[in-house]
Motif scaffolding. Structure first.
Motif, PDB file in Angstrom:
ATOM      1  N   GLN A 184       0.894  -1.265   0.039  1.00  0.00           N
ATOM      2  CA  GLN A 184       0.032  -0.095   0.006  1.00  0.00           C
ATOM      3  C   GLN A 184       0.925   1.249  -0.026  1.00  0.00           C
ATOM      4  O   GLN A 184       2.152   1.243   0.149  1.00  0.00           O
ATOM      5  N   ALA A 185       0.275   2.348  -0.197  1.00  0.00           N
ATOM      6  CA  ALA A 185       1.082   3.645  -0.324  1.00  0.00           C
ATOM      7  C   ALA A 185       0.355   4.743   0.512  1.00  0.00           C
ATOM      8  O   ALA A 185      -0.651   4.178   1.012  1.00  0.00           O
ATOM      9  N   THR A 186       0.747   5.633   0.756  1.00  0.00           N
ATOM     10  CA  THR A 186       0.378   6.819   1.551  1.00  0.00           C
ATOM     11  C   THR A 186       0.117   8.110   0.467  1.00  0.00           C
ATOM     12  O   THR A 186       0.697   8.121  -0.368  1.00  0.00           O
ATOM     13  N   PRO A 187      -0.758   8.556   0.927  1.00  0.00           N
ATOM     14  CA  PRO A 187      -1.431   9.928   0.208  1.00  0.00           C
ATOM     15  C   PRO A 187       0.070  10.983   0.059  1.00  0.00           C
ATOM     16  O   PRO A 187      -0.035  11.675  -1.321  1.00  0.00           O
ATOM     17  N   GLN A 243       8.051   2.730  -8.440  1.00  0.00           N
ATOM     18  CA  GLN A 243       9.046   2.053  -8.137  1.00  0.00           C
ATOM     19  C   GLN A 243       8.509   0.865  -7.217  1.00  0.00           C
ATOM     20  O   GLN A 243       9.011  -0.298  -7.289  1.00  0.00           O
ATOM     21  N   LEU A 244       7.732   1.302  -6.294  1.00  0.00           N
ATOM     22  CA  LEU A 244       7.131   0.112  -5.407  1.00  0.00           C
ATOM     23  C   LEU A 244       6.266  -0.868  -6.461  1.00  0.00           C
ATOM     24  O   LEU A 244       6.061  -2.027  -6.113  1.00  0.00           O
ATOM     25  N   MET A 245       5.456  -0.215  -7.373  1.00  0.00           N
ATOM     26  CA  MET A 245       4.394  -1.121  -8.103  1.00  0.00           C
ATOM     27  C   MET A 245       5.225  -2.185  -8.922  1.00  0.00           C
ATOM     28  O   MET A 245       5.186  -3.125  -9.052  1.00  0.00           O
ATOM     29  N   ALA A 246       6.580  -1.797  -9.486  1.00  0.00           N
ATOM     30  CA  ALA A 246       7.437  -2.436 -10.061  1.00  0.00           C
ATOM     31  C   ALA A 246       8.185  -3.641  -9.266  1.00  0.00           C
ATOM     32  O   ALA A 246       8.447  -4.750  -9.670  1.00  0.00           O
ATOM     33  N   ILE A 254       3.024  -5.105  -9.367  1.00  0.00           N
ATOM     34  CA  ILE A 254       1.445  -5.199  -8.888  1.00  0.00           C
ATOM     35  C   ILE A 254       1.008  -3.811 -10.270  1.00  0.00           C
ATOM     36  O   ILE A 254       1.930  -3.009 -10.459  1.00  0.00           O
ATOM     37  N   ARG A 255      -0.132  -3.729 -10.600  1.00  0.00           N
ATOM     38  CA  ARG A 255      -0.662  -2.778 -11.310  1.00  0.00           C
ATOM     39  C   ARG A 255      -1.631  -1.836 -10.678  1.00  0.00           C
ATOM     40  O   ARG A 255      -1.980  -0.830 -11.217  1.00  0.00           O
ATOM     41  N   ARG A 256      -2.020  -1.994  -9.464  1.00  0.00           N
ATOM     42  CA  ARG A 256      -2.947  -1.249  -8.622  1.00  0.00           C
ATOM     43  C   ARG A 256      -2.398  -1.108  -7.207  1.00  0.00           C
ATOM     44  O   ARG A 256      -1.906  -2.130  -6.574  1.00  0.00           O
ATOM     45  N   LEU A 257      -2.556  -0.073  -6.609  1.00  0.00           N
ATOM     46  CA  LEU A 257      -1.749   0.475  -5.361  1.00  0.00           C
ATOM     47  C   LEU A 257      -2.935   1.131  -4.464  1.00  0.00           C
ATOM     48  O   LEU A 257      -3.233   2.156  -4.920  1.00  0.00           O
ATOM     49  N   PRO A 258      -3.241   0.409  -3.485  1.00  0.00           N
ATOM     50  CA  PRO A 258      -4.354   1.041  -2.415  1.00  0.00           C
ATOM     51  C   PRO A 258      -3.556   1.993  -1.751  1.00  0.00           C
ATOM     52  O   PRO A 258      -2.287   2.012  -1.467  1.00  0.00           O
ATOM     53  N   VAL A 259      -4.210   3.300  -1.549  1.00  0.00           N
ATOM     54  CA  VAL A 259      -3.614   4.374  -1.006  1.00  0.00           C
ATOM     55  C   VAL A 259      -4.177   4.632   0.558  1.00  0.00           C
ATOM     56  O   VAL A 259      -5.384   4.552   0.491  1.00  0.00           O
ATOM     57  N   MET A 284      -6.803   5.037  -4.754  1.00  0.00           N
ATOM     58  CA  MET A 284      -6.192   3.909  -5.342  1.00  0.00           C
ATOM     59  C   MET A 284      -5.587   4.470  -6.761  1.00  0.00           C
ATOM     60  O   MET A 284      -6.040   5.408  -7.202  1.00  0.00           O
ATOM     61  N   VAL A 285      -4.404   4.088  -6.699  1.00  0.00           N
ATOM     62  CA  VAL A 285      -3.678   4.275  -7.940  1.00  0.00           C
ATOM     63  C   VAL A 285      -3.255   3.233  -8.882  1.00  0.00           C
ATOM     64  O   VAL A 285      -2.893   2.158  -8.291  1.00  0.00           O
ATOM     65  N   ALA A 286      -3.707   3.362 -10.150  1.00  0.00           N
ATOM     66  CA  ALA A 286      -3.590   2.301 -11.141  1.00  0.00           C
ATOM     67  C   ALA A 286      -2.231   2.815 -11.960  1.00  0.00           C
ATOM     68  O   ALA A 286      -1.728   3.896 -12.219  1.00  0.00           O
ATOM     69  N   LEU A 287      -1.601   1.885 -12.529  1.00  0.00           N
ATOM     70  CA  LEU A 287      -0.575   2.098 -13.335  1.00  0.00           C
ATOM     71  C   LEU A 287      -0.965   2.995 -14.543  1.00  0.00           C
ATOM     72  O   LEU A 287      -0.326   3.910 -14.838  1.00  0.00           O
ATOM     73  N   GLY A 288      -2.233   3.006 -15.003  1.00  0.00           N
ATOM     74  CA  GLY A 288      -2.837   3.936 -15.817  1.00  0.00           C
ATOM     75  C   GLY A 288      -2.946   5.320 -15.347  1.00  0.00           C
ATOM     76  O   GLY A 288      -2.917   6.200 -16.109  1.00  0.00           O
TER      77      GLY A 288
END
Length: 145
Positions: free
Chosen positions: A81-84, A93-96, A100-105, A114-118
């Motif tokens: 997960q990420a922080t705002p 970098q974390l997604m790579a 993963i393609r989707r990262l909950p914030v 939520m942050v997606a690669l897109g």
């Protein structure tokens, strides 16, 4: 200047309670055209994440019933997960690293986005970050002989 995730994340995030069913999760995914849903407990704290792949491999392929609780098929350990206040480069970098393609914030245990690669690729400012993450996440498929 680095862009914080709070400025590019999707803040209207659908969540599902860990006691709801696989069928309910699949219906939410279908209705909103999304591939993952953060799983929360009764207090709204994130306890896991469920993806369309989780449902396919851990429920459908195993012959589970549609009413199987999400808690039985979700990813609950080592939730990435990420922080705002994390910047886009850190998120990419974390997604790579985590493939993963989707990262909950998450802030104070609550899902706030939520942050997606897109999301990284939409803004040309983040082309390098999105390209870096995608190249690390996706391995080109090769035709079978």
């Amino acid at each position: 200047m680095h862009q914080q995730l709070r400025n590019i994340m999707t803040s209207n995030v659908f969540t599902i309670n860990e006691n709801q069913s696989v069928q309910e999760a699949a219906a939410i995914m279908s209705e909103h055209n999304i591939g993952s849903i953060p799983v929360v407990n009764d207090n709204g704290q994130m306890t896991g994440i469920v993806t369309d792949r989780d449902i396919t491999l851990r429920a459908t392929a195993q012959g589970e019933q549609a009413q199987t609780p999400i808690s039985q098929v979700m990813t609950a350990q080592q939730i990435v997960q990420a922080t705002p206040d994390m910047d886009a480069d850190q998120a990419a970098q974390l997604m790579a690293q985590q493939q993963i393609r989707r990262l909950p914030v998450v802030e104070n245990g609550q899902v706030v986005g939520m942050v997606a690669l897109g999301d990284l690729a939409v803004d040309h400012q983040f082309d390098d970050e999105a390209e870096q993450a995608l190249s690390s996440i996706s391995t080109p498929s090769k035709p079978q002989k």
